[in-house]
Design a protein around this motif. Structure first.
Motif, mmCIF file in Angstrom:
data_model
loop_
_atom_site.group_PDB
_atom_site.id
_atom_site.type_symbol
_atom_site.label_atom_id
_atom_site.label_comp_id
_atom_site.label_asym_id
_atom_site.label_seq_id
_atom_site.Cartn_x
_atom_site.Cartn_y
_atom_site.Cartn_z
ATOM 1 N N SER A 77 0.830 -1.208 0.000
ATOM 2 C CA SER A 77 0.000 0.000 0.000
ATOM 3 C C SER A 77 0.866 1.262 0.000
ATOM 4 O O SER A 77 0.547 2.236 -0.676
ATOM 5 C CB SER A 77 -0.972 0.011 1.178
ATOM 6 N N GLY A 78 1.972 1.237 0.724
ATOM 7 C CA GLY A 78 2.854 2.406 0.756
ATOM 8 C C GLY A 78 3.412 2.728 -0.619
ATOM 9 O O GLY A 78 3.436 3.892 -1.039
ATOM 10 N N ALA A 79 3.847 1.701 -1.353
ATOM 11 C CA ALA A 79 4.385 1.915 -2.703
ATOM 12 C C ALA A 79 3.294 2.448 -3.633
ATOM 13 O O ALA A 79 3.532 3.349 -4.442
ATOM 14 C CB ALA A 79 4.966 0.621 -3.251
ATOM 15 N N VAL A 80 2.080 1.904 -3.492
ATOM 16 C CA VAL A 80 0.962 2.371 -4.326
ATOM 17 C C VAL A 80 0.654 3.832 -4.014
ATOM 18 O O VAL A 80 0.482 4.645 -4.928
ATOM 19 C CB VAL A 80 -0.288 1.480 -4.119
ATOM 20 N N VAL A 104 -3.635 13.796 0.630
ATOM 21 C CA VAL A 104 -2.943 12.924 1.583
ATOM 22 C C VAL A 104 -1.509 13.300 1.933
ATOM 23 O O VAL A 104 -0.967 12.763 2.900
ATOM 24 C CB VAL A 104 -2.955 11.451 1.105
ATOM 25 N N SER A 105 -0.876 14.178 1.197
ATOM 26 C CA SER A 105 0.557 14.409 1.426
ATOM 27 C C SER A 105 0.858 14.887 2.844
ATOM 28 O O SER A 105 1.869 14.504 3.429
ATOM 29 C CB SER A 105 1.139 15.372 0.393
ATOM 30 N N HIS A 106 -0.013 15.699 3.433
ATOM 31 C CA HIS A 106 0.263 16.197 4.795
ATOM 32 C C HIS A 106 0.236 15.052 5.821
ATOM 33 O O HIS A 106 0.958 15.097 6.810
ATOM 34 C CB HIS A 106 -0.683 17.330 5.177
ATOM 35 N N TYR A 107 -0.583 14.032 5.594
ATOM 36 C CA TYR A 107 -0.588 12.874 6.507
ATOM 37 C C TYR A 107 0.745 12.140 6.430
ATOM 38 O O TYR A 107 1.351 11.800 7.447
ATOM 39 C CB TYR A 107 -1.710 11.888 6.157
ATOM 40 N N LEU A 108 1.197 11.886 5.197
ATOM 41 C CA LEU A 108 2.435 11.126 5.013
ATOM 42 C C LEU A 108 3.648 11.885 5.533
ATOM 43 O O LEU A 108 4.514 11.300 6.175
ATOM 44 C CB LEU A 108 2.611 10.764 3.535
#
Length: 158
Positions: free
Chosen positions: A31-34, A49-53
């Motif tokens: 899932s991380g790679a996806v 989603v970028s702020h979560y990551l």
């Protein structure tokens, strides 16, 4: 058959997933790679989603579940999903509704100091996103993942 590898960041889920999926003939689904691949190509997804990551946080279920379930198959080894109790319930319900055997969960673990060392040292290919290893041949260069910063490592291991 669905096999799920669970464990803390840096424990080696992707490494073991590659070996196990080859032996069992399952598709390895990280899932991380996806998510990282999608971040590069979809500006709307990146905005969501970028702020979560970057903060080392999990992508909320309301975003992760529908996105990932559209990509799952019935012969799969999952690496990085599910990560929460609600996601486990959702995955088991999906399997049951799809008339697939309930998932087999394998837990991997390592000591905190070892996990921190692995995450500090981890590099991925800046071109294909694969874990960097000697002899990597796609032409890319090793780079540190955004979520492997010192602050993110601390947050993810707590």
């Amino acid at each position: 058959m669905i096999v799920v590898l669970v464990g803390p960041p840096g424990v080696g889920k992707s490494t073991y997933a590659g070996l196990i999926s080859e032996v069992l003939g399952l598709e390895h689904f990280s899932s991380g790679a996806v998510f990282r691949r999608e971040l590069k190509i979809d500006p709307l997804f990146r905005e969501k989603v970028s702020h979560y990551l970057k903060a080392g946080e999990l992508i909320p279920d309301a975003i992760a579940d529908p996105f990932l379930f559209g990509k799952f198959r019935d012969q799969i080894l999952l690496d990085g999903y599910p990560r929460t109790g609600n996601q486990v319930i959702t995955l088991c319900k999906w399997a049951k509704d799809s008339e697939i055997e309930l998932p087999l969960f394998i837990r991997l673990d390592a000591e905190y100091g070892e996990l921190k060392r692995r995450l500090d040292d981890r590099r991925i290919c800046d071109t294909c996103g694969a874990n960097w290893q000697e002899g990597h041949s796609c032409g890319g260069s090793p780079t540190k993942r955004e979520d492997d910063s010192t602050a993110c490592i601390q947050a993810r291991l707590e």
